[in-house]
Design a protein around this motif. Structure first.
Motif, PDB file in Angstrom:
ATOM      1  N   THR A   1      43.013  44.268  44.805  1.00 30.50           N
ATOM      2  CA  THR A   1      42.852  45.543  44.085  1.00 30.50           C
ATOM      3  C   THR A   1      42.190  45.470  42.694  1.00 30.50           C
ATOM      4  O   THR A   1      41.483  46.137  42.259  1.00 30.50           O
ATOM      5  CB  THR A   1      44.328  46.006  43.710  1.00 30.50           C
ATOM      6  N   VAL A   2      42.627  44.343  41.749  1.00 28.63           N
ATOM      7  CA  VAL A   2      42.152  43.977  40.599  1.00 28.63           C
ATOM      8  C   VAL A   2      40.624  43.930  40.699  1.00 28.63           C
ATOM      9  O   VAL A   2      39.639  44.429  39.897  1.00 28.63           O
ATOM     10  CB  VAL A   2      42.900  43.089  39.757  1.00 28.63           C
ATOM     11  N   SER A   3      40.280  43.114  41.639  1.00 23.46           N
ATOM     12  CA  SER A   3      38.674  42.676  41.866  1.00 23.46           C
ATOM     13  C   SER A   3      38.044  44.209  42.322  1.00 23.46           C
ATOM     14  O   SER A   3      36.884  44.224  41.686  1.00 23.46           O
ATOM     15  CB  SER A   3      38.621  41.980  43.062  1.00 23.46           C
TER      16      SER A   3
ATOM     17  N   SER B   1      45.558  37.563  47.051  1.00 20.16           N
ATOM     18  CA  SER B   1      46.697  38.596  47.515  1.00 20.16           C
ATOM     19  C   SER B   1      46.291  40.013  47.204  1.00 20.16           C
ATOM     20  O   SER B   1      44.935  40.330  46.812  1.00 20.16           O
ATOM     21  CB  SER B   1      47.882  38.505  46.385  1.00 20.16           C
ATOM     22  N   LYS B   2      46.914  41.050  47.952  1.00 18.02           N
ATOM     23  CA  LYS B   2      46.549  42.545  47.711  1.00 18.02           C
ATOM     24  C   LYS B   2      46.421  42.832  46.276  1.00 18.02           C
ATOM     25  O   LYS B   2      45.432  43.575  45.831  1.00 18.02           O
ATOM     26  CB  LYS B   2      47.724  43.134  48.561  1.00 18.02           C
ATOM     27  N   LYS B   3      47.215  42.318  45.437  1.00 19.07           N
ATOM     28  CA  LYS B   3      47.183  42.673  43.935  1.00 19.07           C
ATOM     29  C   LYS B   3      45.606  42.170  43.419  1.00 19.07           C
ATOM     30  O   LYS B   3      44.995  42.680  42.772  1.00 19.07           O
ATOM     31  CB  LYS B   3      48.225  41.983  43.150  1.00 19.07           C
ATOM     32  N   GLN B   4      45.289  40.950  43.769  1.00 20.06           N
ATOM     33  CA  GLN B   4      44.198  40.109  43.493  1.00 20.06           C
ATOM     34  C   GLN B   4      42.941  41.087  43.936  1.00 20.06           C
ATOM     35  O   GLN B   4      41.892  41.455  43.159  1.00 20.06           O
ATOM     36  CB  GLN B   4      43.950  38.882  43.687  1.00 20.06           C
TER      37      GLN B   4
END
Length: 176
Positions: A129-131, A124-127
């Motif tokens: 971004t966190v990465s 996902s976009k959130k994953q």
């Protein structure tokens, strides 16, 4: 064949090159020793690939038949093993023992397994971004630890200094 031929050919080239330019003794014993210890520095990736190809028949069933959870745990355990092995290489093992042909690729098995697991996952976009934030933090950490390592080296402390400075190694905690 695709890996052995280039490894042998380039190792022969560098054996002759080093003999000519650096007066290193070119003989069969040095050539075999260079091959068994990972070739000439920058050719180590060929040895790692050979090691992984030799392990592929053992790893393939894990990658094909195991559940995703088993694959993730196996990747994590292999990555942890790589971290421990690399730390031991720097702080306890003799360099000659750690650079044996069959052992050079061992710390990289975790990357190999993780690549298989991650390649099948949609992020996902959130994953993502966190990465990217974790990558940025690890990059800053690597730069700071590298600077600290150079300061120690300048003061004559070789604790974290091997063929590659520990914090610049591909299997160090901050790079992983």
């Amino acid at each position: 064949k695709r890996l052995f031929v280039p490894l042998i050919a380039w190792s022969l080239f560098y054996l002759v090159w080093n003999n000519h330019w650096f007066s290193d003794e070119a003989n069969l014993s040095n050539f075999i020793n260079d091959l068994l210890s990972g070739g000439f520095g920058h050719l180590y990736f060929l040895v790692i690939m050979i090691d992984l190809y030799l392990l592929l028949p053992i790893l393939r069933p894990l990658l094909q038949k195991a559940s995703t959870a088993i694959q993730v745990y196996s990747s994590a355990i292999a990555l942890l093993f790589g971290l421990i092995y690399t730390a031991l290489q720097y702080f306890h093992l003799e360099q000659a023992e750690a650079n044996m042909f069959v052992l050079i690729g061992l710390p990289y098995i975790g990357y190999f397994l993780a690549g298989s697991v991650l390649g099948r996952h949609n992020f996902s976009k959130k994953q993502i971004t966190v990465s990217l934030l974790i990558w940025l933090a690890a990059s800053i950490c690597t730069a700071l630890l590298g600077y600290w390592n150079l300061q120690l080296f300048s003061a004559g402390d070789l604790t974290f200094w091997g063929f590659v400075p520990y914090f610049d190694n591909y299997v160090s905690p901050n790079v992983m």
